[in-house]
Scaffold this active site. Sequence first.
Site, short mmCIF file in Angstrom:
data_model
loop_
_atom_site.label_atom_id
_atom_site.label_comp_id
_atom_site.label_asym_id
_atom_site.label_seq_id
_atom_site.Cartn_x
_atom_site.Cartn_y
_atom_site.Cartn_z
N GLY A 76 37.65 55.01 -18.43
CA GLY A 76 38.61 54.02 -17.91
C GLY A 76 37.76 52.60 -17.83
O GLY A 76 38.50 51.63 -18.25
N ASN A 77 36.64 52.58 -17.33
CA ASN A 77 36.07 51.70 -17.58
C ASN A 77 35.40 51.59 -18.49
O ASN A 77 34.57 50.50 -19.12
CB ASN A 77 34.77 51.62 -16.30
CG ASN A 77 34.79 51.62 -14.62
OD1 ASN A 77 35.51 52.32 -14.08
ND2 ASN A 77 35.10 50.60 -14.68
N SER A 78 34.72 52.18 -19.95
CA SER A 78 34.06 52.01 -20.80
C SER A 78 34.57 50.95 -21.78
O SER A 78 35.96 50.24 -21.75
CB SER A 78 34.66 53.35 -21.48
OG SER A 78 34.18 53.95 -21.00
N LEU B 109 18.72 62.67 -33.55
CA LEU B 109 18.14 64.00 -32.87
C LEU B 109 18.90 65.01 -31.86
O LEU B 109 19.11 65.66 -32.51
CB LEU B 109 16.91 63.16 -32.05
CG LEU B 109 15.75 64.43 -32.04
CD1 LEU B 109 15.69 65.88 -33.34
CD2 LEU B 109 14.82 64.06 -30.80
N HIS C 154 34.19 54.22 -28.63
CA HIS C 154 34.76 55.36 -27.82
C HIS C 154 35.96 55.54 -27.76
O HIS C 154 37.01 56.41 -27.90
CB HIS C 154 33.79 56.25 -27.79
CG HIS C 154 33.70 56.32 -26.18
ND1 HIS C 154 32.74 55.25 -25.78
CD2 HIS C 154 34.07 55.70 -25.01
CE1 HIS C 154 32.84 55.04 -24.76
NE2 HIS C 154 34.26 55.43 -24.06
N ASP D 41 27.80 51.94 -30.41
CA ASP D 41 29.83 52.25 -29.15
C ASP D 41 30.03 51.01 -29.17
O ASP D 41 30.67 50.87 -28.04
CB ASP D 41 28.81 53.06 -28.20
CG ASP D 41 29.59 53.62 -26.99
OD1 ASP D 41 31.04 53.62 -28.65
OD2 ASP D 41 30.22 54.30 -26.06
N VAL E 263 19.32 65.00 -28.27
CA VAL E 263 18.45 65.78 -26.83
C VAL E 263 19.15 64.33 -25.93
O VAL E 263 19.39 63.26 -26.59
CB VAL E 263 17.43 65.40 -27.28
CG1 VAL E 263 16.71 66.33 -28.75
CG2 VAL E 263 16.89 64.44 -28.04
#
Length: 401
Positions: free
Chosen positions: A262-264, A315, A159, A190, A317
Amino acid sequence: METTPSSDWDLPYYTAPTETIPTVTAPTETVPEPPRLPPAGQPPSPPPAGGGAPPPPRPTRGRVAALLAATALAAGAVGGVVGAKLTDDRPVTASPATVGRSVSTGPSSVLAGPALDLQGILAKALPAVVSIRASGPSGSGAGTGIILTADGEVLTNAHVVSGADTVRVRLEGESQSRAATIVGSDGVNDLALVKIGNASGLPTAELGDSATVKVGDDIVAIGNALGLPGDPTVTRGIVSATDRTLDNLTGLIQHDAAINPGNSGGPLLNRSGQVVGINTATAGQGLGFAIPVDQAKTVIERLRRGESAPPIGWLGVQTTDPDDGSRGALIVAVVNGEPADAAGLQEGDLITAVDGTPVTGASDLGGLVRDHRPGQRATITVTRNGQSMTLQVTFGSKPNN
């Protein structure tokens, strides 16, 4: 091209009910000293002259335990080229977090263990952590990456670079960023690989073994928090849970180290300075979540081969394990317009089976959903208001945003 960070975060910020934990103080306990006995075969010693009272008993120290609450905020890439908010559009406000533990013990109860060598960890791992700025038609965003190879291969979250046509990477100690290209991206897991151009001799991170991670382990997080200029932000905490599920991400490491937008894509390190997870999301109450590095290793090899992620069911959820010990996955949020919403699933439903296969917990549900393909139908068994019922769902594909 000059770009301006978007005002939206690109990761979900899940909220949890507020819980107030009282501070408990143990009373001081006085224990009398036992009488001194003479050696065997000798009569007891006479009392001191004057018949004075015996000396008062010596008190022992009571133990007082202080419970400190830690506060952290949302993690993710700042701005986000393509947003990934799943539950609401509330902005995230960053604030500092404090993590502390204070224990006072008596001589018979001592908590011992080696101190965390934070400077040693940073000396080993920090040179292999980079800041990432990605931009595209929908905006720009910032994130973090981990250098895997000396020629510039960098691991980050999908992302962070989703929808980007320009990627810039800045190494620790350098004032100018370097151009990079996207090697491959897996939105399902991801994770993404980017390659720094014309690079050689770069420091690399050591990948650890996430299977050895246990609740209570010390951990350190490094990241480009809030996209602030300068050196990366360093925080520390403990592993608070393992095998967590958020959306279609399963087996996540939950921790309480403060991470922010920003830590992603940044590393979660063990006390040896090895990467055991890749930070990807946060929830309320100061909880952070990281993709286990063992899962990432498989994806890395597939991205290097240029293979795309196999399609999996979606799904829509967010679930958690029930607090009362019941078996099943408790729905705490339903994404509007997604398969679960269309099938009639509601917040508060307890999913107990998928096509007759029992669901023991939230992570179990994630695995069952991932076993299906978009377009496949399944029967979902839920408990709602104490009544069991079945619903038909048609799995979809996870949306890009």
